[in-house]
Write a protein that holds these residues in place. Structure first.
Motif, PDB file in Angstrom:
ATOM      1  N   LYS A   1      -5.104  -4.738  -9.472  1.00  9.02           N
ATOM      2  CA  LYS A   1      -5.811  -5.262  -8.306  1.00  9.02           C
ATOM      3  C   LYS A   1      -4.816  -5.425  -7.165  1.00  9.02           C
ATOM      4  CE  LYS A   1      -9.442  -7.764 -10.757  1.00  9.02           C
ATOM      5  NZ  LYS A   1     -10.135  -9.059 -10.926  1.00  9.02           N
ATOM      6  N   LYS A   2      -5.303  -5.332  -5.954  1.00 12.62           N
ATOM      7  CA  LYS A   2      -4.411  -5.341  -4.795  1.00 12.62           C
ATOM      8  C   LYS A   2      -3.592  -6.623  -4.718  1.00 12.62           C
ATOM      9  CE  LYS A   2      -4.461  -4.247   0.126  1.00 12.62           C
ATOM     10  NZ  LYS A   2      -5.317  -3.966   1.300  1.00 12.62           N
ATOM     11  N   GLU A   3      -4.167  -7.751  -5.110  1.00 16.68           N
ATOM     12  CA  GLU A   3      -3.492  -9.022  -4.928  1.00 16.68           C
ATOM     13  C   GLU A   3      -2.534  -9.375  -6.062  1.00 16.68           C
ATOM     14  OE1 GLU A   3      -6.706  -8.585  -5.400  1.00 16.68           O
ATOM     15  OE2 GLU A   3      -7.497 -10.004  -6.903  1.00 16.68           O
ATOM     16  N   ARG A   4      -2.508  -8.615  -7.125  1.00 16.13           N
ATOM     17  CA  ARG A   4      -1.758  -9.010  -8.316  1.00 16.13           C
ATOM     18  C   ARG A   4      -0.788  -7.910  -8.745  1.00 16.13           C
ATOM     19  NH1 ARG A   4      -3.082 -12.948 -12.086  1.00 16.13           N
ATOM     20  NH2 ARG A   4      -5.037 -13.231 -10.934  1.00 16.13           N
ATOM     21  N   PHE A   5       0.451  -8.319  -8.999  1.00 20.09           N
ATOM     22  CA  PHE A   5       1.500  -7.368  -9.416  1.00 20.09           C
ATOM     23  C   PHE A   5       2.236  -8.003 -10.573  1.00 20.09           C
ATOM     24  CE2 PHE A   5       3.866  -3.708  -9.239  1.00 20.09           C
ATOM     25  CZ  PHE A   5       5.118  -3.759  -8.651  1.00 20.09           C
TER      26      PHE A   5
ATOM     27  N   MET B   1      -2.747 -12.408   1.051  1.00 25.46           N
ATOM     28  CA  MET B   1      -2.822 -11.901   2.423  1.00 25.46           C
ATOM     29  C   MET B   1      -3.226 -10.435   2.515  1.00 25.46           C
ATOM     30  SD  MET B   1      -2.612 -13.913   4.917  1.00 25.46           S
ATOM     31  CE  MET B   1      -2.187 -12.836   6.281  1.00 25.46           C
ATOM     32  N   ASP B   2      -3.774  -9.902   1.456  1.00 24.61           N
ATOM     33  CA  ASP B   2      -4.247  -8.518   1.487  1.00 24.61           C
ATOM     34  C   ASP B   2      -3.125  -7.533   1.814  1.00 24.61           C
ATOM     35  OD1 ASP B   2      -6.763  -6.532   3.168  1.00 24.61           O
ATOM     36  OD2 ASP B   2      -6.487  -6.868   1.017  1.00 24.61           O
TER      37      ASP B   2
ATOM     38  N   LEU C   1       5.424 -11.466 -16.345  1.00 23.67           N
ATOM     39  CA  LEU C   1       5.574 -12.293 -15.154  1.00 23.67           C
ATOM     40  C   LEU C   1       4.499 -11.856 -14.167  1.00 23.67           C
ATOM     41  CD1 LEU C   1       9.463 -12.268 -14.668  1.00 23.67           C
ATOM     42  CD2 LEU C   1       8.072 -13.842 -16.015  1.00 23.67           C
ATOM     43  N   GLU C   2       3.711 -12.826 -13.713  1.00 20.14           N
ATOM     44  CA  GLU C   2       2.588 -12.515 -12.837  1.00 20.14           C
ATOM     45  C   GLU C   2       2.877 -12.975 -11.414  1.00 20.14           C
ATOM     46  OE1 GLU C   2       0.274 -10.997 -15.985  1.00 20.14           O
ATOM     47  OE2 GLU C   2      -0.292 -11.067 -13.878  1.00 20.14           O
ATOM     48  N   CYS C   3       2.394 -12.199 -10.481  1.00 14.90           N
ATOM     49  CA  CYS C   3       2.558 -12.525  -9.063  1.00 14.90           C
ATOM     50  C   CYS C   3       1.239 -12.260  -8.352  1.00 14.90           C
ATOM     51  CB  CYS C   3       3.665 -11.660  -8.466  1.00 14.90           C
ATOM     52  SG  CYS C   3       3.889 -11.868  -6.683  1.00 14.90           S
ATOM     53  N   VAL C   4       0.824 -13.200  -7.531  1.00 15.19           N
ATOM     54  CA  VAL C   4      -0.427 -13.058  -6.782  1.00 15.19           C
ATOM     55  C   VAL C   4      -0.174 -13.396  -5.316  1.00 15.19           C
ATOM     56  CG1 VAL C   4      -2.805 -13.870  -6.518  1.00 15.19           C
ATOM     57  CG2 VAL C   4      -1.803 -13.681  -8.805  1.00 15.19           C
ATOM     58  N   GLN C   5      -0.697 -12.551  -4.415  1.00 19.26           N
ATOM     59  CA  GLN C   5      -0.593 -12.832  -2.980  1.00 19.26           C
ATOM     60  C   GLN C   5      -1.994 -12.865  -2.373  1.00 19.26           C
ATOM     61  OE1 GLN C   5      -1.339 -10.274  -0.542  1.00 19.26           O
ATOM     62  NE2 GLN C   5      -1.297  -8.423  -1.799  1.00 19.26           N
TER      63      GLN C   5
ATOM     64  N   ILE D   1      13.611  -4.072  -8.580  1.00 15.71           N
ATOM     65  CA  ILE D   1      13.275  -3.519  -9.903  1.00 15.71           C
ATOM     66  C   ILE D   1      12.184  -2.449  -9.754  1.00 15.71           C
ATOM     67  CG2 ILE D   1      12.495  -4.071 -12.234  1.00 15.71           C
ATOM     68  CD1 ILE D   1      13.326  -6.988 -11.697  1.00 15.71           C
ATOM     69  N   TYR D   2      11.066  -2.842  -9.180  1.00 15.00           N
ATOM     70  CA  TYR D   2       9.935  -1.949  -8.932  1.00 15.00           C
ATOM     71  C   TYR D   2       9.230  -2.416  -7.668  1.00 15.00           C
ATOM     72  CZ  TYR D   2       9.405   0.791 -13.293  1.00 15.00           C
ATOM     73  OH  TYR D   2       9.548   1.688 -14.322  1.00 15.00           O
ATOM     74  N   PHE D   3       8.527  -1.493  -7.028  1.00 15.80           N
ATOM     75  CA  PHE D   3       7.604  -1.900  -5.988  1.00 15.80           C
ATOM     76  C   PHE D   3       6.342  -1.058  -6.063  1.00 15.80           C
ATOM     77  CE2 PHE D   3       8.065   1.435  -2.735  1.00 15.80           C
ATOM     78  CZ  PHE D   3       9.263   2.028  -3.085  1.00 15.80           C
ATOM     79  N   SER D   4       5.323  -1.525  -5.360  1.00 14.74           N
ATOM     80  CA  SER D   4       4.027  -0.859  -5.369  1.00 14.74           C
ATOM     81  C   SER D   4       3.468  -0.894  -3.959  1.00 14.74           C
ATOM     82  CB  SER D   4       3.074  -1.587  -6.321  1.00 14.74           C
ATOM     83  OG  SER D   4       1.742  -1.142  -6.134  1.00 14.74           O
ATOM     84  N   TYR D   5       2.952   0.233  -3.485  1.00 17.39           N
ATOM     85  CA  TYR D   5       2.392   0.283  -2.134  1.00 17.39           C
ATOM     86  C   TYR D   5       0.873   0.412  -2.150  1.00 17.39           C
ATOM     87  CZ  TYR D   5       2.833   5.246  -3.244  1.00 17.39           C
ATOM     88  OH  TYR D   5       2.760   6.466  -3.866  1.00 17.39           O
TER      89      TYR D   5
END
Lengths: 115, 111
Positions: free
Chosen positions: A70-74, A27-28, A21-25, A46-50
């Motif tokens: 990459k910063k924009e993709r989790f 807003m930096d 499952l891909e997520c892109v933001q 479930i998980y997070f990333s800082y």
């Protein structure tokens, strides 16, 4: 406006499949999150990333892994999908607050069905 | 463990009426946030209120925070059918490492 997008709105997979499952933001944001939402159980982290390549386990990490290259993709990965992972998956992002958790911006969600 | 708990679980009102939802929590917080979720969609942030604030307004929304009672309320005035959604509170505990969401109040506004 902040935009958080998720790769699929609906997904049907078979037991044992590897699921991405891909997520892109856009807003930096430093922080990104994966939740699952089930009736009667609310949102569970479930998980997070800082930061890039950084990850922290949430409340229910078992059966999942994540990747943030990459910063924009989790990305959320189900290594071997099981029927009890049928759920609504929500991605969110936020700025890194000064000691506080700030407003989270959510994607539209992915409804995953594992058969 | 569940930090924020909304009350009631479900609320049904007529268009034009006010809707009040409550959230209680257990420990000290940095801030409390309210979100809205339309059926089958992601959550949308409504208001963030910090622990040193008592009241905040945004359009038809009014949020209060009482840290002595560890509770918050969300008031939607002059409700519309389009306000039909689930509303969640989320708390940022001072000793916590994440935002903790309640299970939500399902609001139905009948035309």
């Amino acid at each position: 406006d902040v935009k958080v997008t998720q790769s699929s709105r609906y997904l049907v997979k078979r037991t044992g499949e590897k699921v991405f499952l891909e997520c892109v933001q856009d807003m930096d944001h430093e922080n990104m999150f994966w939740y699952r939402q089930d009736p009667g159980l609310g949102l569970r982290l479930i998980y997070f990333s800082y930061d890039v390549k950084m990850k922290e386990k949430g409340d229910i990490p078992e059966g999942y892994s994540v990747s943030r290259e990459k910063k924009e993709r989790f990305s959320l990965i189900l290594e071997s999908a099981s029927t009890n992972q049928t759920s609504m998956y929500l991605c969110a992002s936020s700025f890194l607050g000064g000691g506080a958790w700030e407003t989270q911006y959510f994607g539209p969600g992915t409804r995953l069905l594992v058969l | 463990s569940q930090q924020g708990e909304e009350d009631p679980q479900a609320l049904s009102i007529q268009e034009g009426e006010n809707a009040t939802m409550n959230c209680s929590y257990k420990t000290s917080i940095n801030n409390l946030q309210w979100y809205r979720q339309n059926s089958g969609r992601g959550l949308v942030h409504l208001i963030l209120i910090r622990s040193n604030e008592r009241e905040k307004h945004s359009g038809r929304l009014r949020v209060t925070l009482d840290t002595s009672k560890k509770s918050s309320s969300l008031l939607i005035t002059a409700s519309r059918a389009a306000d039909t959604a689930s509303y969640f509170c989320a708390t940022d505990e001072t000793s916590g490492s994440r935002l903790t969401f309640g299970e939500g109040t399902q609001l139905t506004v009948n035309p």
